[in-house]
Design a protein around this motif. Structure first.
Motif, mmCIF file in Angstrom:
data_model
loop_
_atom_site.group_PDB
_atom_site.id
_atom_site.type_symbol
_atom_site.label_atom_id
_atom_site.label_comp_id
_atom_site.label_asym_id
_atom_site.label_seq_id
_atom_site.Cartn_x
_atom_site.Cartn_y
_atom_site.Cartn_z
ATOM 1 N N ARG A 33 38.137 26.477 -2.707
ATOM 2 C CA ARG A 33 36.976 26.337 -1.807
ATOM 3 C C ARG A 33 37.246 25.314 -0.706
ATOM 4 N NH1 ARG A 33 32.053 26.331 -6.123
ATOM 5 N NH2 ARG A 33 31.735 28.579 -6.186
ATOM 6 N N SER A 34 37.833 24.200 -1.080
ATOM 7 C CA SER A 34 38.165 23.179 -0.089
ATOM 8 C C SER A 34 39.147 23.727 0.950
ATOM 9 C CB SER A 34 38.763 21.953 -0.792
ATOM 10 O OG SER A 34 39.162 20.994 0.143
ATOM 11 N N TRP A 35 40.140 24.457 0.478
ATOM 12 C CA TRP A 35 41.129 25.044 1.376
ATOM 13 C C TRP A 35 40.472 26.041 2.320
ATOM 14 C CZ3 TRP A 35 43.262 29.565 2.965
ATOM 15 C CH2 TRP A 35 44.475 29.477 3.644
ATOM 16 N N ILE A 36 39.571 26.883 1.795
ATOM 17 C CA ILE A 36 38.875 27.866 2.632
ATOM 18 C C ILE A 36 38.053 27.157 3.708
ATOM 19 C CG2 ILE A 36 36.997 29.568 2.636
ATOM 20 C CD1 ILE A 36 38.076 30.540 -0.101
ATOM 21 N N CYS A 37 37.378 26.093 3.331
ATOM 22 C CA CYS A 37 36.579 25.330 4.290
ATOM 23 C C CYS A 37 37.456 24.775 5.407
ATOM 24 C CB CYS A 37 35.847 24.207 3.569
ATOM 25 S SG CYS A 37 34.765 23.244 4.630
ATOM 26 N N ALA A 38 38.583 24.178 5.045
ATOM 27 C CA ALA A 38 39.491 23.614 6.044
ATOM 28 C C ALA A 38 40.140 24.711 6.893
ATOM 29 C CB ALA A 38 40.563 22.768 5.356
ATOM 30 N N ALA A 39 40.554 25.792 6.244
ATOM 31 C CA ALA A 39 41.235 26.884 6.967
ATOM 32 C C ALA A 39 40.290 27.608 7.912
ATOM 33 C CB ALA A 39 41.838 27.867 5.969
ATOM 34 N N GLY A 40 38.998 27.544 7.627
ATOM 35 C CA GLY A 40 38.022 28.189 8.491
ATOM 36 C C GLY A 40 38.002 27.630 9.898
ATOM 37 N N HIS A 41 38.579 26.448 10.098
ATOM 38 C CA HIS A 41 38.640 25.827 11.419
ATOM 39 C C HIS A 41 39.842 26.302 12.225
ATOM 40 C CE1 HIS A 41 35.308 23.197 10.455
ATOM 41 N NE2 HIS A 41 35.892 22.927 9.307
ATOM 42 N N ILE A 42 40.720 27.064 11.615
ATOM 43 C CA ILE A 42 41.902 27.590 12.306
ATOM 44 C C ILE A 42 41.646 29.063 12.593
ATOM 45 C CG2 ILE A 42 44.387 28.003 12.156
ATOM 46 C CD1 ILE A 42 44.464 25.667 10.103
ATOM 47 N N PRO A 43 41.574 29.437 13.870
ATOM 48 C CA PRO A 43 41.219 30.813 14.224
ATOM 49 C C PRO A 43 42.079 31.852 13.500
ATOM 50 C CG PRO A 43 41.332 29.452 16.183
ATOM 51 C CD PRO A 43 41.837 28.615 15.043
ATOM 52 N N ASP A 44 41.429 32.826 12.911
ATOM 53 C CA ASP A 44 42.043 33.995 12.273
ATOM 54 C C ASP A 44 42.856 33.709 11.012
ATOM 55 O OD1 ASP A 44 40.919 35.778 14.138
ATOM 56 O OD2 ASP A 44 42.560 35.376 15.532
ATOM 57 N N LEU A 45 42.998 32.464 10.600
ATOM 58 C CA LEU A 45 43.828 32.180 9.433
ATOM 59 C C LEU A 45 43.297 32.862 8.175
ATOM 60 C CD1 LEU A 45 46.214 30.829 8.063
ATOM 61 C CD2 LEU A 45 44.817 28.763 7.822
ATOM 62 N N LEU A 46 42.002 32.795 7.937
ATOM 63 C CA LEU A 46 41.455 33.391 6.712
ATOM 64 C C LEU A 46 41.671 34.901 6.665
ATOM 65 C CD1 LEU A 46 38.169 31.382 6.107
ATOM 66 C CD2 LEU A 46 40.325 31.265 4.846
ATOM 67 N N HIS A 47 41.789 35.533 7.816
ATOM 68 C CA HIS A 47 42.045 36.980 7.849
ATOM 69 C C HIS A 47 43.482 37.313 7.456
ATOM 70 C CE1 HIS A 47 38.138 38.061 9.419
ATOM 71 N NE2 HIS A 47 38.225 36.987 10.169
ATOM 72 N N GLN A 48 44.349 36.324 7.457
ATOM 73 C CA GLN A 48 45.750 36.519 7.063
ATOM 74 C C GLN A 48 45.992 36.219 5.590
ATOM 75 O OE1 GLN A 48 47.315 33.851 10.204
ATOM 76 N NE2 GLN A 48 48.718 35.544 10.598
ATOM 77 N N VAL A 49 44.959 35.789 4.879
ATOM 78 C CA VAL A 49 45.118 35.375 3.486
ATOM 79 C C VAL A 49 44.571 36.451 2.557
ATOM 80 C CG1 VAL A 49 44.565 33.631 1.750
ATOM 81 C CG2 VAL A 49 44.885 32.959 4.145
ATOM 82 N N LEU A 50 45.370 36.806 1.561
ATOM 83 C CA LEU A 50 44.900 37.664 0.480
ATOM 84 C C LEU A 50 44.627 36.754 -0.711
ATOM 85 C CD1 LEU A 50 44.247 40.321 -0.902
ATOM 86 C CD2 LEU A 50 46.694 40.533 -1.451
ATOM 87 N N PHE A 51 43.362 36.672 -1.099
ATOM 88 C CA PHE A 51 42.965 35.880 -2.255
ATOM 89 C C PHE A 51 43.045 36.769 -3.487
ATOM 90 C CE2 PHE A 51 41.053 33.794 1.355
ATOM 91 C CZ PHE A 51 41.285 32.455 1.091
ATOM 92 N N VAL A 52 43.803 36.315 -4.481
ATOM 93 C CA VAL A 52 43.993 37.091 -5.714
ATOM 94 C C VAL A 52 43.476 36.253 -6.885
ATOM 95 C CG1 VAL A 52 45.634 38.319 -7.170
ATOM 96 C CG2 VAL A 52 46.029 38.185 -4.696
ATOM 97 N N PRO A 53 42.163 36.339 -7.147
ATOM 98 C CA PRO A 53 41.626 35.632 -8.306
ATOM 99 C C PRO A 53 41.981 36.392 -9.585
ATOM 100 C CG PRO A 53 39.884 36.852 -7.207
ATOM 101 C CD PRO A 53 41.129 37.027 -6.378
#
Length: 106
Positions: A33-53
């Motif tokens: 969650r902390s990583w997602i919050c921080a990464a949300g400030h970098i344009p398009d980064l979250l769209h490049q991540v595949l989260f595999v819970p």
């Protein structure tokens, strides 16, 4: 439609050029969650991540966070204390998850 891992990685790569794969269980939810919050400030980064819970706790956490690419893969990890057999088995599972798209030339 339920997609297989190589298909999901290929789709993200086609749309965004590069894919980060984050494999985790419920124990790591605060860190993720902390990583997602921080990464949300970098344009398009979250769209490049595949989260595999690998469990329901992890899956619910990333769904609640609004992560765009989620592919749950069930793995009964239990206690993952470093040095224990279960820890190394989980690391092997994580490595296989990352290797599978590579083995399909993705």
């Amino acid at each position: 439609k339920r997609w297989a891992l190589p298909e999901v990685v290929s789709d993200i790569r086609r749309r965004h050029g590069f894919v980060f794969v984050m494999v985790f269980n419920g124990f790591y939810v605060p860190l993720v969650r902390s990583w997602i919050c921080a990464a949300g400030h970098i344009p398009d980064l979250l769209h490049q991540v595949l989260f595999v819970p690998t469990d329901k706790v992890g899956e619910e956490a990333v769904r609640d966070s609004g992560a765009p690419n989620i592919l749950p893969l069930s793995y009964a990890s239990g206690n993952l204390a470093y040095g224990q057999r279960a820890f190394f088995d989980f690391e092997l599972f994580r490595s296989r998850v990352v290797m599978k798209p590579l083995q399909h030339d993705v």
